[in-house]
Design a protein around this motif. Structure first.
Motif, mmCIF file in Angstrom:
data_model
loop_
_atom_site.group_PDB
_atom_site.id
_atom_site.type_symbol
_atom_site.label_atom_id
_atom_site.label_comp_id
_atom_site.label_asym_id
_atom_site.label_seq_id
_atom_site.Cartn_x
_atom_site.Cartn_y
_atom_site.Cartn_z
ATOM 1 N N ILE A 90 0.782 -1.480 0.095
ATOM 2 C CA ILE A 90 0.350 0.243 -0.015
ATOM 3 C C ILE A 90 1.100 1.079 -0.207
ATOM 4 O O ILE A 90 0.362 1.764 -0.756
ATOM 5 N N ILE A 91 2.190 1.210 1.150
ATOM 6 C CA ILE A 91 2.885 2.409 1.021
ATOM 7 C C ILE A 91 3.457 2.753 -0.157
ATOM 8 O O ILE A 91 3.688 3.987 -0.567
ATOM 9 N N GLU A 92 3.837 1.693 -0.815
ATOM 10 C CA GLU A 92 5.387 1.656 -2.419
ATOM 11 C C GLU A 92 3.876 1.813 -3.036
ATOM 12 O O GLU A 92 4.161 3.334 -3.841
ATOM 13 N N GLU A 93 3.144 1.774 -3.479
ATOM 14 C CA GLU A 93 2.520 2.381 -4.021
ATOM 15 C C GLU A 93 1.687 3.647 -4.432
ATOM 16 O O GLU A 93 1.473 4.537 -4.849
ATOM 17 N N GLU A 94 1.195 3.776 -2.653
ATOM 18 C CA GLU A 94 0.556 5.423 -2.661
ATOM 19 C C GLU A 94 1.852 6.087 -2.731
ATOM 20 O O GLU A 94 1.899 7.387 -4.087
ATOM 21 N N PHE A 95 2.943 6.256 -2.578
ATOM 22 C CA PHE A 95 4.193 7.698 -2.838
ATOM 23 C C PHE A 95 4.557 7.023 -4.806
ATOM 24 O O PHE A 95 4.752 7.913 -4.909
#
Lengths: 489, 330
Positions: free
Chosen positions: A49-54
């Motif tokens: 989730i974090i990676e995709e959001e960044f």
């Protein structure tokens, strides 16, 4: 349940979360409890989730010389770093003290009488031979003597858990935007971890920096000074941060060619014509700032800018010539500078450093070179460092010869076993080494921004935390005093 | 206040956004048609579309294959030329990246996400696209159209109506007008590759609205009047020019440099609003030729108004320095 590995019993370094017997430290009790409820797959999912959001938000940094072409998403490790309120108060006082003294030192050199040199606190020749020493900055005064408005001080924690200053960054420290984005990402990926802690917020940076920049505007700028951020452009590794800060402060993000100097006044080229500028937060190096005074081939800078600074019509932050005070060769003297200017004992010790131009220190260091770290003064980013215990006899002999040939260019430090903290590696949370870069803002007064950027070396045993070399980062929580008791119970 | 460089980026972001949207829409219309036609016929029509979009030279240089979907690929996923959807989306993203600090965060994020999606579609090889019967290109077209719609939605709903907005909207509407005129040209003549009225309306996103007024089989002349002169249709050149004029008026109070394009936009708008269009369209090539070049000049003028003055002589000529004589305006 994801396996949360204790640090090895024979690990020399201090572990942030576990004591030497493998028990969770009270500070980390609640967060360790939370994380032990997640299995590896769940942690991977949240990492995704974090990676995709960044990626979607374009929170990236650029790696120079990378054939992949440049933009990489910012790496963030899930397990946060916690700092207790009492611990932070100590760090905060230590940093404010240190940066205050460093600003006094810079003012002493460039607009004062050179008292510290005259009184023998720092050798004058050492100051004058520094690459960061800038003759062009003589006589250019800065309101409130805030030569360094934004400082990033790199701290490490030694085997006893004592915070020590590894390096001062007084020119263009970067990373603050990632501190704020890490917090936002953590909030999205772990909405419930906040139930157990009261954490100091980090969203106020834009306001804090803007207030500081307004306070250093030249007299005559009026009560709404025009502030700009000067960036080298979209291909710079920290462009995301430049744009982020412009947005957070609500100021223009400009490039060199957007500015023009006429009769010692800096103007902004707008569609309405020229508009005078009061404060420039520049994110380009000294030598590129003004092709008239520095590198004539610089296309990033503004011709005539230094003249405008000298005329006092514009304030450039950080000031020109700050590199002298964050020179690795000056670093060992900073604790004495604190005593000299402030009459106080330094709160944060340096990493123990030996200077090679003092014969006694050099000889002492030579006797146990295989236990120490040898650093060239002029390099950064971990280049050229020789770690004694990993070096061959030949490498040590070479280092010794180089030091003897040019002692000004070398310092030798005690090894610091950087502290460790659980970090997501494959499917387990394993201890990895980390450091901390807090940010210190000086305007009318010096303030420390809560927390800072925790950088973590993702390779086992590695001490290289640099993001361009595979290092990651962690959300860094400074707990509010009540949060600490809550976490401890 | 807006930096000249930022004004320029927003102008181009607007133009490329419109371009990406239009090409994606034309391709989507054409792809449907291709499926129901003979290969040679389909190929001719696709070539005509390439021409209408002004990509003739790029098409020859790219040595596009002969498969039925090769032209679609060229228009959608080929980033070797600036006229494809993927290139236009990249240009939108690069231009918005330059002004990322001053536009709504969501506008940047939409552009960045769309760019990422288009790039991943691009990485599927041309051979694989051909094998799936253009499936991949069709999916990218759908993605692109959806992305463009959300970009314009965010632009309309959350951008402050400041100078930056004025330039971005002017860019979009100028590009739209230019493309509309070019597409109209491709409906002239008698060959089998000439687009009929319905196709032209579909290319310009006007089919539904026009059907209510013009019926099911409108002739070129009626379509041309609809697309050039309609007063309520945001796809018509008249409507676009009216808005461009308004945006330039917004800017004119502060920026003297937009006086020229503002006059030109007004004159061109009046030509369409009050001119005898029926008579003018008796010689359609001449009229469309005139409109095409007038719009191109207008776009060039708007662009010129954003370019920062670079020489000191020009710098000195453009401001009078009031104040106390020591150089600093008070």
């Amino acid at each position: 349940m994801a396996e949360l590995q204790r640090s090895d019993a024979d690990q020399l370094a201090y572990d942030e979360a576990f004591d030497r017997d493998g028990n969770v430290r009270p500070l980390y009790a609640a967060i360790v409890e939370r994380f032990s409820n997640f299995d590896a797959a769940e942690l991977r999912r949240r990492e995704g989730i974090i990676e995709e959001e960044f990626r979607r938000q374009g929170i990236t940094f650029t790696v120079y010389g990378d054939s992949q072409g440049t933009e990489r998403t910012w790496p963030m490790d899930l397990f946060p770093r916690l700092i207790a309120a009492t611990e932070w108060q100590e760090i905060e006082r230590g940093l404010a003290q240190r940066v205050t003294a460093l600003n006094r030192f810079l003012a002493d050199i460039y607009t004062g009488e050179g008292a510290a040199m005259a009184d023998g606190v720092v050798p004058a020749w050492l100051v004058q031979s520094s690459d960061g020493f800038e003759r062009n900055a003589f006589g250019v005064s800065v309101p409130h003597d805030a030569h360094c408005v934004i400082a990033g001080i790199d701290l490490v924690r030694d085997a006893e858990g004592q915070y020590r200053v590894l390096e001062d960054n007084l020119r263009n420290p970067s990373g603050i935007s990632y501190v704020i984005e890490n917090r936002a990402a953590m909030t999205r990926a772990f909405p419930r971890v906040w139930e157990d802690h009261t954490v100091e917020p980090v969203s106020q940076y834009g306001r804090m920096l803007r207030t500081a920049l307004e306070s250093v505007a030249p007299t005559g700028a009026g009560d709404k000074p025009l502030i700009v951020i000067l960036t080298p452009g979209i291909y710079n590794s920290a462009y995301f941060e430049h744009a982020f800060l412009a947005r957070e402060m609500g100021v223009e993000l400009v490039e060199g060619p957007d500015l023009v100097v006429d009769e010692h006044v800096v103007y902004l080229r707008t569609i309405e014509g020229l508009v005078p500028v009061d404060v420039i937060y520049r994110r380009i190096d000294d030598t590129f700032l003004d092709p008239v005074s520095f590198r004539p081939d610089s296309t990033l800078g503004v011709p005539g800018l230094l003249g405008a600074m000298r005329a006092g019509t514009v304030t450039v932050c950080n000031a020109v010539g700050n590199g002298v005070a964050d020179d690795k060769a000056i670093h060992p003297y900073v604790t004495d500078l604190i005593r000299y200017y402030l009459g106080e004992e330094p709160i944060l010790p340096n990493v123990e450093t030996y200077v090679m131009w003092e014969p006694d220190q050099r000889e002492a260091a030579f006797e146990r070179l295989d236990e120490l770290v040898i650093k060239p003064v002029g390099e950064s980013g971990g280049y050229g460092i020789v770690i004694g215990r990993n070096a061959t006899d030949e490498e040590l002999a070479n280092a010794r010869a180089e030091i003897e040939a040019d002692p000004r260019n070398w310092v030798v430090q005690e090894v610091v076993e950087l502290s460790t903290l659980a970090s997501m590696c494959d499917d387990v949370l394993e201890p990895r080494h980390l450091d901390l870069r807090p940010f210190v803002i000086t305007g009318e007064r010096t303030q420390v921004f809560p927390g800072g950027l925790t950088r973590v070396a993702m390779r086992k045993g590695s001490l290289i935390v640099n993001s361009s070399q595979g290092g990651g980062s962690k959300d860094t929580w400074v707990l509010a005093p009540q949060g600490e008791t809550q976490a401890a119970t | 206040m807006i930096l000249a460089r930022h004004a320029d980026s927003l102008l181009w972001a607007g133009r490329y956004l419109e371009r990406a949207d239009t090409i994606a829409r034309c391709v989507s219309v054409e792809t449907n048609a291709v499926m129901h036609r003979q290969a040679t016929e389909a190929r001719l029509a696709s070539r005509r579309l390439v021409q209408a979009l002004g990509l003739q030279d790029e098409f020859v240089a790219a040595q596009v294959g002969t498969g039925p979907y090769a032209v679609m690929d060229f228009l959608v996923s080929d980033d070797s030329h600036p006229g494809s959807v993927v290139s236009a989306v990249q240009a939108v993203r690069e231009n918005l990246r330059i002004v990322r600090d001053r536009i709504p965060v969501e506008l940047w994020e939409e552009a960045n996400s769309l760019h990422i999606l288009m790039q991943s579609a691009k990485s599927v090889g041309a051979a694989a696209r051909e094998q799936t019967g253009g499936e991949v290109s069709r999916m990218s077209v759908i993605t692109a159209r959806r992305g463009c719609r959300s970009l314009s939605g965010v632009m309309t709903e959350s951008m402050s109506r400041d100078e930056g907005y004025a330039f971005m909207e002017a860019g979009r509407l100028l590009e739209r007008s230019i493309l509309t005129v070019e597409l109209l040209k491709s409906g002239l003549g008698t060959g089998s590759d000439v687009f009929d009225g319905n196709r032209l309306l579909a290319f310009t996103h006007s089919l539904q609205a026009a059907r209510r007024e013009l019926g099911h089989s409108p002739q070129w002349h009626a379509v041309a009047k609809f697309l050039l002169q309609h007063e309520q249709m945001p796809r018509s050149v008249l409507w676009c020019l009216g808005r461009v004029e308004l945006r330039l008026e917004d800017l004119a109070a502060a920026a003297g440099a937009v006086a020229t394009p503002r006059r030109r936009a007004g004159a061109l708008r009046a030509h369409l609003e009050y001119g005898e269009l029926d008579a003018l369209l008796a010689e359609p090539e001449a009229e469309l030729g005139y409109l095409g070049s007038a719009l191109a000049e207008l776009a060039a003028d708007v662009h010129a108004s954003t370019v920062a003055r670079s020489s000191f002589a020009e710098v000195h000529a453009q401001f009078v320095r009031p104040g106390d004589g020591n150089g600093r305006p008070q």
